[in-house]
Scaffold this motif. Structure first.
Motif, PDB file in Angstrom:
ATOM      1  N   ALA A 107      51.868  26.145  83.473  1.00 49.66           N
ATOM      2  CA  ALA A 107      50.999  26.228  82.303  1.00 49.66           C
ATOM      3  C   ALA A 107      51.590  27.253  81.342  1.00 49.66           C
ATOM      4  CB  ALA A 107      49.587  26.637  82.700  1.00 49.66           C
ATOM      5  N   THR A 108      51.687  26.900  80.070  1.00 48.21           N
ATOM      6  CA  THR A 108      52.355  27.777  79.112  1.00 48.21           C
ATOM      7  C   THR A 108      51.444  28.178  77.965  1.00 48.21           C
ATOM      8  OG1 THR A 108      53.220  25.844  77.928  1.00 48.21           O
ATOM      9  CG2 THR A 108      54.677  26.873  79.547  1.00 48.21           C
ATOM     10  N   HIS A 109      51.608  29.436  77.562  1.00 46.39           N
ATOM     11  CA  HIS A 109      51.109  29.933  76.280  1.00 46.39           C
ATOM     12  C   HIS A 109      52.303  29.862  75.338  1.00 46.39           C
ATOM     13  CE1 HIS A 109      48.872  33.217  73.848  1.00 46.39           C
ATOM     14  NE2 HIS A 109      49.897  32.807  73.131  1.00 46.39           N
ATOM     15  N   CYS A 110      52.172  29.074  74.278  1.00 46.51           N
ATOM     16  CA  CYS A 110      53.320  28.795  73.411  1.00 46.51           C
ATOM     17  C   CYS A 110      53.133  29.354  72.006  1.00 46.51           C
ATOM     18  CB  CYS A 110      53.570  27.289  73.337  1.00 46.51           C
ATOM     19  SG  CYS A 110      54.263  26.599  74.851  1.00 46.51           S
ATOM     20  N   GLU A 111      53.811  30.450  71.707  1.00 51.92           N
ATOM     21  CA  GLU A 111      53.958  30.987  70.359  1.00 51.92           C
ATOM     22  C   GLU A 111      55.331  31.638  70.297  1.00 51.92           C
ATOM     23  OE1 GLU A 111      50.088  32.644  68.392  1.00 51.92           O
ATOM     24  OE2 GLU A 111      50.110  33.343  70.475  1.00 51.92           O
ATOM     25  N   ASP A 112      56.076  31.374  69.256  1.00 53.13           N
ATOM     26  CA  ASP A 112      57.433  31.916  69.133  1.00 53.13           C
ATOM     27  C   ASP A 112      57.370  33.379  68.683  1.00 53.13           C
ATOM     28  OD1 ASP A 112      60.421  31.430  69.019  1.00 53.13           O
ATOM     29  OD2 ASP A 112      60.025  32.179  66.989  1.00 53.13           O
ATOM     30  N   GLU A 113      57.824  34.267  69.560  1.00 52.75           N
ATOM     31  CA  GLU A 113      57.668  35.696  69.316  1.00 52.75           C
ATOM     32  C   GLU A 113      58.474  36.169  68.114  1.00 52.75           C
ATOM     33  OE1 GLU A 113      56.197  39.556  70.022  1.00 52.75           O
ATOM     34  OE2 GLU A 113      55.551  37.566  70.654  1.00 52.75           O
ATOM     35  N   ALA A 114      59.677  35.662  67.936  1.00 56.69           N
ATOM     36  CA  ALA A 114      60.512  36.095  66.805  1.00 56.69           C
ATOM     37  C   ALA A 114      59.857  35.750  65.469  1.00 56.69           C
ATOM     38  CB  ALA A 114      61.896  35.468  66.906  1.00 56.69           C
ATOM     39  N   THR A 115      59.272  34.568  65.387  1.00 50.87           N
ATOM     40  CA  THR A 115      58.594  34.154  64.160  1.00 50.87           C
ATOM     41  C   THR A 115      57.394  35.051  63.876  1.00 50.87           C
ATOM     42  OG1 THR A 115      59.280  31.851  64.505  1.00 50.87           O
ATOM     43  CG2 THR A 115      57.421  32.230  63.023  1.00 50.87           C
ATOM     44  N   ILE A 116      56.627  35.358  64.900  1.00 45.80           N
ATOM     45  CA  ILE A 116      55.450  36.221  64.730  1.00 45.80           C
ATOM     46  C   ILE A 116      55.860  37.615  64.261  1.00 45.80           C
ATOM     47  CG2 ILE A 116      53.554  37.361  65.953  1.00 45.80           C
ATOM     48  CD1 ILE A 116      53.494  34.812  67.765  1.00 45.80           C
ATOM     49  N   ARG A 117      56.890  38.159  64.865  1.00 42.32           N
ATOM     50  CA  ARG A 117      57.337  39.503  64.484  1.00 42.32           C
ATOM     51  C   ARG A 117      57.804  39.544  63.034  1.00 42.32           C
ATOM     52  NH1 ARG A 117      60.736  40.851  70.029  1.00 42.32           N
ATOM     53  NH2 ARG A 117      58.937  41.393  71.332  1.00 42.32           N
ATOM     54  N   GLN A 118      58.521  38.510  62.613  1.00 42.62           N
ATOM     55  CA  GLN A 118      58.986  38.467  61.236  1.00 42.62           C
ATOM     56  C   GLN A 118      57.816  38.325  60.265  1.00 42.62           C
ATOM     57  OE1 GLN A 118      62.298  38.914  60.042  1.00 42.62           O
ATOM     58  NE2 GLN A 118      60.980  39.245  58.266  1.00 42.62           N
ATOM     59  N   ASN A 119      56.851  37.460  60.630  1.00 38.87           N
ATOM     60  CA  ASN A 119      55.665  37.310  59.785  1.00 38.87           C
ATOM     61  C   ASN A 119      54.902  38.624  59.656  1.00 38.87           C
ATOM     62  OD1 ASN A 119      56.181  34.571  59.464  1.00 38.87           O
ATOM     63  ND2 ASN A 119      54.728  33.928  61.029  1.00 38.87           N
ATOM     64  N   LEU A 120      54.754  39.327  60.767  1.00 40.77           N
ATOM     65  CA  LEU A 120      54.027  40.599  60.743  1.00 40.77           C
ATOM     66  C   LEU A 120      54.751  41.623  59.879  1.00 40.77           C
ATOM     67  CD1 LEU A 120      51.685  42.327  61.715  1.00 40.77           C
ATOM     68  CD2 LEU A 120      53.022  42.864  63.783  1.00 40.77           C
ATOM     69  N   THR A 121      56.055  41.670  59.990  1.00 44.24           N
ATOM     70  CA  THR A 121      56.840  42.572  59.141  1.00 44.24           C
ATOM     71  C   THR A 121      56.638  42.259  57.667  1.00 44.24           C
ATOM     72  OG1 THR A 121      58.505  42.921  60.854  1.00 44.24           O
ATOM     73  CG2 THR A 121      59.175  43.352  58.583  1.00 44.24           C
ATOM     74  N   ASN A 122      56.665  40.974  57.355  1.00 42.44           N
ATOM     75  CA  ASN A 122      56.484  40.558  55.959  1.00 42.44           C
ATOM     76  C   ASN A 122      55.109  40.965  55.431  1.00 42.44           C
ATOM     77  OD1 ASN A 122      59.010  39.402  56.105  1.00 42.44           O
ATOM     78  ND2 ASN A 122      58.258  37.310  56.379  1.00 42.44           N
ATOM     79  N   PHE A 123      54.076  40.779  56.231  1.00 41.49           N
ATOM     80  CA  PHE A 123      52.723  41.140  55.791  1.00 41.49           C
ATOM     81  C   PHE A 123      52.565  42.645  55.673  1.00 41.49           C
ATOM     82  CE2 PHE A 123      51.626  36.774  56.307  1.00 41.49           C
ATOM     83  CZ  PHE A 123      50.432  36.587  55.610  1.00 41.49           C
ATOM     84  N   LYS A 124      53.158  43.398  56.592  1.00 51.45           N
ATOM     85  CA  LYS A 124      53.079  44.858  56.498  1.00 51.45           C
ATOM     86  C   LYS A 124      53.819  45.365  55.266  1.00 51.45           C
ATOM     87  CE  LYS A 124      52.354  46.214  61.308  1.00 51.45           C
ATOM     88  NZ  LYS A 124      52.935  46.894  62.500  1.00 51.45           N
ATOM     89  N   ASN A 125      54.938  44.745  54.948  1.00 56.02           N
ATOM     90  CA  ASN A 125      55.691  45.150  53.751  1.00 56.02           C
ATOM     91  C   ASN A 125      54.874  44.887  52.483  1.00 56.02           C
ATOM     92  OD1 ASN A 125      57.880  46.008  55.233  1.00 56.02           O
ATOM     93  ND2 ASN A 125      59.019  44.086  55.008  1.00 56.02           N
ATOM     94  N   GLN A 126      54.079  43.805  52.515  1.00 53.09           N
ATOM     95  CA  GLN A 126      53.309  43.441  51.331  1.00 53.09           C
ATOM     96  C   GLN A 126      51.976  44.175  51.232  1.00 53.09           C
ATOM     97  OE1 GLN A 126      52.889  39.219  50.842  1.00 53.09           O
ATOM     98  NE2 GLN A 126      51.728  39.383  48.934  1.00 53.09           N
TER      99      GLN A 126
END
Length: 445
Positions: free
Chosen positions: A175-194
């Motif tokens: 059974a898997t929890h599926c979210e791409d960690e690299a994408t999430i980290r980049q999105n979070l960085t972008n939102f924090k920058n903004q």
């Protein structure tokens, strides 16, 4: 163990509804007939009530051991039973993480004493415990959990060689929890920058984005197809992901299955305005179109089961600013009532609910003698009054955390009785037994 006779219930089972009596003896459904007159220790007059197979929730987080300030098996199993869930499968991101067979056995020992519901526990996978994972017994453990997205402690499996080894060699359902960690980290960085420190809950589905979910889910499907793995993807949250799954073959023949959760069927991103962190989950509650397509996929068979991802946190923790508030919330006590409201709205049938919460879960996991109302099966049953309203409040929430995203909401239906392995556990809005549930077993080679 006492015998129970249920009289004149409307039985919802395997695509049909019929009024019948049902007799339980020594924990087993002994007879289903139009009229039964056996003497019984307990008689339930069920005229006007609907009898469902008890829900089997394949994804809960009961937080024990190590996080028992949030929840524990004693409280959460009682919340489950009060909501008609008679069996649960619990996740390994406790503290310590369930990454050895010894730690897995510890959880079973706790449940054997403290769980009112029937129980099973997932073995956890990490980047460095393949040897332990491969020792998992398919007969008495529900599956192996792989976090292909961030999680508690050492449970993010992001090493490709390790993932391939797990998918190639797993002796049991993954059974898997599926979210791409690299994408999430980049999105979070972008939102924090903004936005700096002014991030808000409505940004959650943009940070933990649909793209992050699809990248990871499609990768899991590709691995499973490559190695012939028995894969079950948890809590699908996007419309796009639903098209990864088949509905043109019987469930028993599927090697890749998937789950929808109550919160993704009930809420959408417009609800962050009023619910805020109280609907902050991973994967995130997303758009109204995602919500609609998940329901369509449940109905047409692309998504096979409905579960909760019940994951309590304290009210204090959830009241923190968005960036500091943990993801997850309590759902197991009100899952069936939420689905029955969807029935009242014409979105689900009663038989849909039985299939997706009990029958199909039993088929997916090959649960032994549960999930159906059949003679010779364990008596895991829930009676509901479709027309008795029930308002959620702090006074009737049984989860240890004491809150619910449904707080103040009035459901159209009520749970009247819950029977766990033949034991009457809940009646007249009260837990009436402390008899522990049983360990789930599985019909696997």
């Amino acid at each position: 163990m006492s015998s129970i006779l249920i009289k004149a219930a409307t039985i919802v089972n395997e695509g049909t509804t019929q009024i019948a009596d049902l007799y339980i003896n020594h924990g087993i459904i002994e007879m289903i007939s139009s009229e039964i007159n056996h003497p019984a220790d307990h008689i339930i007059r069920a005229e006007g009530l609907h009898l469902f197979p008890g829900l089997i929730d394949d994804q809960v987080h009961f937080r024990e051991p190590g996080l028992t300030h949030k929840a524990d098996i004693w409280h959460e199993s009682r919340a489950a039973v009060a909501g008609g869930t008679t069996s649960f499968m619990e996740m390994p991101n406790t503290v310590p993480n369930t990454l050895t067979q010894g730690l897995l056995a510890d959880k079973y020992r706790i449940a054997s004493k403290n769980s009112l519901a029937n129980y099973s526990f997932f073995m956890g996978a990490a980047n460095d415990n393949l040897e332990e994972v491969l020792k998992t017994n398919p007969k008495d453990v529900c599956g192996i959990k792989v976090f292909m997205g961030s999680s508690t402690g050492n449970m993010l499996v992001d090493n490709q060689k390790t993932l391939e080894a797990i998918f190639r060699n797993a002796p049991i359902l993954i059974a898997t929890h599926c979210e791409d960690e690299a994408t999430i980290r980049q999105n979070l960085t972008n939102f924090k920058n903004q936005y700096g420190d002014k991030l808000t809950p409505d940004m959650h589905p943009l940070i933990r984005s649909a793209e992050a979910c699809y990248l990871s889910s499609s990768s899991a499907v590709a691995l499973a197809e490559k190695f012939g793995t028995r894969l079950h993807i948890l809590h699908i949250s996007t419309a796009k992901e639903t098209h990864l799954f088949r509905n043109d073959i019987p469930l028993k023949e599927k090697r890749i299955t998937a789950e929808a959760c109550i919160h993704h069927l009930w809420f959408n991103d417009q609800d962050y305005k009023t619910k805020g962190n109280f609907i902050k989950w991973n994967p995130a509650v997303k758009t109204k179109e995602d919500q609609r397509e998940i329901l369509r996929a449940v109905l047409d068979g692309r998504l096979d089961v409905i579960a909760t991802d019940h994951a309590p946190h304290t009210l204090e923790e959830k009241s923190k600013p968005y960036i500091d508030a943990p993801s997850g919330g309590p759902l197991v006590q009100h899952a069936l009532q939420a689905l029955l409201d969807l029935y009242h709205e014409g979105k689900l049938t009663l038989t849909d609910i039985a299939w997706k919460t009990a029958h199909n879960t039993a088929i997916c996991f090959q649960v032994e003698n549960r999930g159906f109302i059949r003679e010779g099966y364990f008596a895991d049953l829930v009676l509901v009054d479709l027309n008795k309203p029930y308002t959620v409040s702090s006074s009737n929430i049984l989860s240890k955390c004491g809150w619910s995203p449904f707080d103040g909401y009035t459901f159209k239906s009520s749970i009247t009785h819950t029977i766990v392995s033949g034991n009457l556990a809940f009646e007249n809005e009260k837990i009436v037994s402390n008899e522990p549930g049983k360990r789930l077993l599985f019909e696997r080679d």
